[in-house]
Design a protein around this motif. Structure first.
Motif, PDB file in Angstrom:
ATOM      1  N   TRP A  97     -39.833 -14.614  -6.444  1.00  0.00           N
ATOM      2  CA  TRP A  97     -40.727 -13.784  -7.262  1.00  0.00           C
ATOM      3  C   TRP A  97     -39.939 -12.672  -7.956  1.00  0.00           C
ATOM      4  O   TRP A  97     -40.117 -12.429  -9.150  1.00  0.00           O
ATOM      5  CB  TRP A  97     -41.811 -13.208  -6.372  1.00  0.00           C
ATOM      6  CG  TRP A  97     -42.788 -12.336  -7.103  1.00  0.00           C
ATOM      7  CD1 TRP A  97     -43.848 -12.727  -7.877  1.00  0.00           C
ATOM      8  CD2 TRP A  97     -42.798 -10.897  -7.134  1.00  0.00           C
ATOM      9  NE1 TRP A  97     -44.510 -11.646  -8.379  1.00  0.00           N
ATOM     10  CE2 TRP A  97     -43.892 -10.501  -7.941  1.00  0.00           C
ATOM     11  CE3 TRP A  97     -41.995  -9.917  -6.551  1.00  0.00           C
ATOM     12  CZ2 TRP A  97     -44.191  -9.163  -8.179  1.00  0.00           C
ATOM     13  CZ3 TRP A  97     -42.300  -8.577  -6.795  1.00  0.00           C
ATOM     14  CH2 TRP A  97     -43.375  -8.219  -7.599  1.00  0.00           C
ATOM     15  N   VAL A  98     -39.042 -12.032  -7.216  1.00  0.00           N
ATOM     16  CA  VAL A  98     -38.239 -10.963  -7.800  1.00  0.00           C
ATOM     17  C   VAL A  98     -37.282 -11.511  -8.857  1.00  0.00           C
ATOM     18  O   VAL A  98     -37.028 -10.866  -9.888  1.00  0.00           O
ATOM     19  CB  VAL A  98     -37.455 -10.214  -6.703  1.00  0.00           C
ATOM     20  CG1 VAL A  98     -36.527  -9.174  -7.313  1.00  0.00           C
ATOM     21  CG2 VAL A  98     -38.424  -9.540  -5.720  1.00  0.00           C
ATOM     22  N   ALA A  99     -36.751 -12.727  -8.633  1.00  0.00           N
ATOM     23  CA  ALA A  99     -35.793 -13.308  -9.568  1.00  0.00           C
ATOM     24  C   ALA A  99     -36.400 -13.535 -10.946  1.00  0.00           C
ATOM     25  O   ALA A  99     -35.680 -13.509 -11.952  1.00  0.00           O
ATOM     26  CB  ALA A  99     -35.253 -14.625  -9.008  1.00  0.00           C
ATOM     27  N   LEU A 100     -37.705 -13.760 -11.008  1.00  0.00           N
ATOM     28  CA  LEU A 100     -38.360 -13.943 -12.306  1.00  0.00           C
ATOM     29  C   LEU A 100     -38.238 -12.689 -13.165  1.00  0.00           C
ATOM     30  O   LEU A 100     -38.286 -12.764 -14.395  1.00  0.00           O
ATOM     31  CB  LEU A 100     -39.835 -14.299 -12.103  1.00  0.00           C
ATOM     32  CG  LEU A 100     -40.118 -15.625 -11.386  1.00  0.00           C
ATOM     33  CD1 LEU A 100     -41.613 -15.794 -11.156  1.00  0.00           C
ATOM     34  CD2 LEU A 100     -39.562 -16.795 -12.178  1.00  0.00           C
ATOM     35  N   ARG A 101     -38.085 -11.545 -12.532  1.00  0.00           N
ATOM     36  CA  ARG A 101     -38.018 -10.271 -13.253  1.00  0.00           C
ATOM     37  C   ARG A 101     -36.595  -9.699 -13.278  1.00  0.00           C
ATOM     38  O   ARG A 101     -36.228  -8.992 -14.210  1.00  0.00           O
ATOM     39  CB  ARG A 101     -38.962  -9.257 -12.588  1.00  0.00           C
ATOM     40  CG  ARG A 101     -40.418  -9.687 -12.689  1.00  0.00           C
ATOM     41  CD  ARG A 101     -41.267  -9.140 -11.546  1.00  0.00           C
ATOM     42  NE  ARG A 101     -42.656  -9.544 -11.680  1.00  0.00           N
ATOM     43  CZ  ARG A 101     -43.112 -10.734 -11.330  1.00  0.00           C
ATOM     44  NH1 ARG A 101     -42.298 -11.644 -10.842  1.00  0.00           N
ATOM     45  NH2 ARG A 101     -44.384 -11.032 -11.482  1.00  0.00           N
ATOM     46  N   TRP A 102     -35.810  -9.984 -12.254  1.00  0.00           N
ATOM     47  CA  TRP A 102     -34.528  -9.324 -12.068  1.00  0.00           C
ATOM     48  C   TRP A 102     -33.337 -10.246 -12.315  1.00  0.00           C
ATOM     49  O   TRP A 102     -32.236  -9.796 -12.593  1.00  0.00           O
ATOM     50  CB  TRP A 102     -34.464  -8.752 -10.640  1.00  0.00           C
ATOM     51  CG  TRP A 102     -33.478  -7.660 -10.458  1.00  0.00           C
ATOM     52  CD1 TRP A 102     -33.035  -6.761 -11.385  1.00  0.00           C
ATOM     53  CD2 TRP A 102     -32.786  -7.348  -9.235  1.00  0.00           C
ATOM     54  NE1 TRP A 102     -32.118  -5.906 -10.825  1.00  0.00           N
ATOM     55  CE2 TRP A 102     -31.951  -6.238  -9.496  1.00  0.00           C
ATOM     56  CE3 TRP A 102     -32.798  -7.870  -7.956  1.00  0.00           C
ATOM     57  CZ2 TRP A 102     -31.133  -5.655  -8.543  1.00  0.00           C
ATOM     58  CZ3 TRP A 102     -31.997  -7.298  -6.992  1.00  0.00           C
ATOM     59  CH2 TRP A 102     -31.180  -6.202  -7.288  1.00  0.00           C
ATOM     60  N   VAL A 148     -30.462 -11.292  -7.493  1.00  0.00           N
ATOM     61  CA  VAL A 148     -31.224 -11.461  -6.254  1.00  0.00           C
ATOM     62  C   VAL A 148     -30.366 -12.145  -5.193  1.00  0.00           C
ATOM     63  O   VAL A 148     -30.329 -11.722  -4.027  1.00  0.00           O
ATOM     64  CB  VAL A 148     -32.511 -12.280  -6.521  1.00  0.00           C
ATOM     65  CG1 VAL A 148     -33.166 -12.689  -5.205  1.00  0.00           C
ATOM     66  CG2 VAL A 148     -33.486 -11.463  -7.355  1.00  0.00           C
ATOM     67  N   ALA A 149     -29.664 -13.214  -5.582  1.00  0.00           N
ATOM     68  CA  ALA A 149     -28.811 -13.914  -4.616  1.00  0.00           C
ATOM     69  C   ALA A 149     -27.731 -12.989  -4.074  1.00  0.00           C
ATOM     70  O   ALA A 149     -27.466 -12.962  -2.861  1.00  0.00           O
ATOM     71  CB  ALA A 149     -28.176 -15.137  -5.277  1.00  0.00           C
ATOM     72  N   SER A 161     -29.166 -22.452  -5.877  1.00  0.00           N
ATOM     73  CA  SER A 161     -29.538 -23.758  -6.416  1.00  0.00           C
ATOM     74  C   SER A 161     -30.083 -23.633  -7.833  1.00  0.00           C
ATOM     75  O   SER A 161     -29.821 -24.482  -8.687  1.00  0.00           O
ATOM     76  CB  SER A 161     -30.579 -24.420  -5.502  1.00  0.00           C
ATOM     77  OG  SER A 161     -30.047 -24.645  -4.208  1.00  0.00           O
ATOM     78  N   THR A 162     -30.848 -22.571  -8.090  1.00  0.00           N
ATOM     79  CA  THR A 162     -31.381 -22.340  -9.433  1.00  0.00           C
ATOM     80  C   THR A 162     -30.256 -22.155 -10.439  1.00  0.00           C
ATOM     81  O   THR A 162     -30.264 -22.754 -11.529  1.00  0.00           O
ATOM     82  CB  THR A 162     -32.279 -21.088  -9.430  1.00  0.00           C
ATOM     83  OG1 THR A 162     -33.405 -21.323  -8.577  1.00  0.00           O
ATOM     84  CG2 THR A 162     -32.769 -20.764 -10.836  1.00  0.00           C
ATOM     85  N   LEU A 163     -29.286 -21.344 -10.096  1.00  0.00           N
ATOM     86  CA  LEU A 163     -28.170 -21.087 -11.001  1.00  0.00           C
ATOM     87  C   LEU A 163     -27.357 -22.352 -11.246  1.00  0.00           C
ATOM     88  O   LEU A 163     -26.974 -22.646 -12.385  1.00  0.00           O
ATOM     89  CB  LEU A 163     -27.272 -19.993 -10.414  1.00  0.00           C
ATOM     90  CG  LEU A 163     -27.898 -18.592 -10.345  1.00  0.00           C
ATOM     91  CD1 LEU A 163     -27.079 -17.686  -9.428  1.00  0.00           C
ATOM     92  CD2 LEU A 163     -27.996 -17.975 -11.735  1.00  0.00           C
ATOM     93  N   ARG A 214     -22.684  -9.902 -13.760  1.00  0.00           N
ATOM     94  CA  ARG A 214     -22.339  -9.097 -14.942  1.00  0.00           C
ATOM     95  C   ARG A 214     -23.084  -9.604 -16.189  1.00  0.00           C
ATOM     96  O   ARG A 214     -23.602  -8.818 -16.974  1.00  0.00           O
ATOM     97  CB  ARG A 214     -20.829  -9.150 -15.166  1.00  0.00           C
ATOM     98  CG  ARG A 214     -20.343  -8.259 -16.295  1.00  0.00           C
ATOM     99  CD  ARG A 214     -18.832  -8.054 -16.238  1.00  0.00           C
ATOM    100  NE  ARG A 214     -18.119  -9.334 -16.285  1.00  0.00           N
ATOM    101  CZ  ARG A 214     -17.406  -9.831 -15.276  1.00  0.00           C
ATOM    102  NH1 ARG A 214     -17.327  -9.179 -14.126  1.00  0.00           N
ATOM    103  NH2 ARG A 214     -16.774 -10.984 -15.399  1.00  0.00           N
ATOM    104  N   GLU A 215     -23.189 -10.922 -16.332  1.00  0.00           N
ATOM    105  CA  GLU A 215     -23.907 -11.477 -17.481  1.00  0.00           C
ATOM    106  C   GLU A 215     -25.394 -11.121 -17.433  1.00  0.00           C
ATOM    107  O   GLU A 215     -25.984 -10.790 -18.468  1.00  0.00           O
ATOM    108  CB  GLU A 215     -23.734 -12.988 -17.523  1.00  0.00           C
ATOM    109  CG  GLU A 215     -22.348 -13.429 -17.958  1.00  0.00           C
ATOM    110  CD  GLU A 215     -22.270 -14.938 -18.099  1.00  0.00           C
ATOM    111  OE1 GLU A 215     -23.216 -15.624 -17.678  1.00  0.00           O
ATOM    112  OE2 GLU A 215     -21.261 -15.440 -18.648  1.00  0.00           O
ATOM    113  N   GLU A 216     -26.000 -11.191 -16.250  1.00  0.00           N
ATOM    114  CA  GLU A 216     -27.417 -10.818 -16.140  1.00  0.00           C
ATOM    115  C   GLU A 216     -27.634  -9.347 -16.464  1.00  0.00           C
ATOM    116  O   GLU A 216     -28.622  -8.986 -17.122  1.00  0.00           O
ATOM    117  CB  GLU A 216     -27.938 -11.131 -14.731  1.00  0.00           C
ATOM    118  CG  GLU A 216     -28.302 -12.578 -14.527  1.00  0.00           C
ATOM    119  CD  GLU A 216     -29.008 -12.817 -13.208  1.00  0.00           C
ATOM    120  OE1 GLU A 216     -29.460 -13.948 -12.981  1.00  0.00           O
ATOM    121  OE2 GLU A 216     -29.095 -11.877 -12.384  1.00  0.00           O
TER     122      GLU A 216
END
Length: 395
Positions: free
Chosen positions: A268-273, A278-279, A323-325, A389-391
């Protein structure tokens, strides 16, 4: 919700989560009933080690074969999941039928591990096909189901006094088969699925090393795997310094099951951050929990159990984002194969870590030993610097 996400039927994610939970329940079907088998058949306590390693080794072999032959990318992922769920269930029935023969049981558990290679990573590939956006949230729930299924072995052990072991083994087999049928009939072909490839994807597998973004998430995942399963194996030993019997099993279930919070909440946090941040945040927190062991393992109960729950939340919670990345940055036509090969190497690392730490635990105190698990998170955090850094630049 984006227009793209709005077109996805609402039942898809619950079906994927339930099917993944049911399919991966095969993982600990025998571990949960080992105390009963040891009492009835006179097996030593050490018998559980080879049985666990046999399944893990089968999973490594299976994922390696699936990746090299591009099974999940050359064939319908739904059909692969269904076949492997039914085959894994059949192996568990075979283990039940030949449970008195230890060598046969080892073989059945090895084969179960092979077929799990068509359940866990293939389930993630299917989710990646459905959720081209918001994948971190979807995988958070999906891998949360795996974490809960893994932790449930301790709950089953606590209940083993009231449920006979054949019921537990056959029940897990039926659950896995039901999960395969649920996913196959409860979902259709994803709207964003790429055309299935007809050739092997060995060059695409090289993205693990040649693509900087994929390499960063894969190395982060490898650091995570150095810590994760060894921590799961060591938790009962830590709890045994204060608890025993069913109380210990229930406490282990709650500590490891807390990983669901990290997986779902992190998604849920990853959708915003962002998934990388998050990882990395969860990986850093679990690494600090490793380093804190000498101070909290003998601390008052509030600190002791709070430390274990925090560790349980964060040691699992970063997995969906890795896994998402990897799925997001891998070549689109080889997502299934890249995820599967990553799992294969990661579980190989986990076996080395488990064998090393379990062996050292015989002569080194837990307070002095467990901080060395932080080596994995340290490597992972170093590798993830590029993606973090990219995020940050795009936020």
């Amino acid at each position: 919700m984006t227009p793209q996400q709005a077109r996805i039927p609402r039942h898809i994610l619950p079906v994927l989560v339930l099917a993944q939970f049911a399919g991966t329940s095969l993982w600990f079907a025998v571990n949960a009933v080992m105390p009963d088998l040891q009492r009835e058949l006179g097996w030593p306590a050490s018998a559980v080690g080879p049985l666990t390693s046999s399944l893990q080794f089968g999973f490594i072999v299976g994922t390696l074969v699936f990746a090299l032959l591009a099974i999940a990318d050359r064939f319908s992922a739904r059909k692969v999941f269904l076949f492997c769920a039914l085959a894994g269930a059949a192996c568990t029935v075979g283990a039940w039928a030949m449970v008195a023969h230890y060598e046969a049981l080892l073989a059945w558990r090895f084969l179960t591990g092979v077929f799990l290679a068509g359940i866990y990573p293939v389930g993630m590939k299917i989710a990646a096909q459905w959720y081209t956006r918001g994948l971190g949230g979807a995988l958070g729930l999906l891998i949360g189901a795996l974490v809960l299924g893994s932790a449930s072995a301790h709950a089953l052990r606590a209940l083993s006094g009231t449920l006979p072991w054949p019921t537990l083994m056959l029940g897990v087999a039926a659950l896995a088969a039901g999960g395969g049928l649920l996913l196959f009939f409860g979902t259709g072909d994803p709207p964003h699925a790429h055309a299935r490839v007809t050739t092997l994807q060995w060059r695409a597998l090289g993205a693990l090393w040649t693509d900087g973004r994929v390499r960063a998430s894969v190395l982060g995942y490898f650091g995570h795997m150095w810590e994760l399963y060894t921590m799961w194996v060591m938790v009962p030993l830590v709890l045994a310094t204060r608890l025993q019997g069913p109380d210990l099993s229930w406490a282990a279930f709650w500590v490891l099951g807390a990983g669901v919070i990290g997986c779902a909440g992190g998604g849920w946090v990853a959708l915003r951050w962002g998934s990388a941040r998050v990882a990395s945040a969860q990986l850093a927190t679990s690494g600090l929990c490793c380093l804190a062991t000498p101070w909290v393992i003998e601390a008052p109960a509030l600190w002791f159990y709070g430390w274990l729950v925090l560790w349980g939340i964060t040691v699992s919670g970063d997995s969906p984002q890795f896994s998402t990345l990897t799925a997001s940055n891998a070549p689109p036509q080889a997502v299934g194969s890249v995820l599967t090969l990553t799992n294969s190497i990661g579980f190989g690392i986990s076996i080395v870590s488990i064998l090393l730490f379990v062996s050292l635990a015989e002569t080194i105190s837990l307070g002095a030993l467990l901080p060395w698990l932080a080596l994995g998170p340290a490597l992972g955090l170093w590798a993830m610097k590029l993606l973090v850094r990219e995020e940050a630049q795009h936020s």
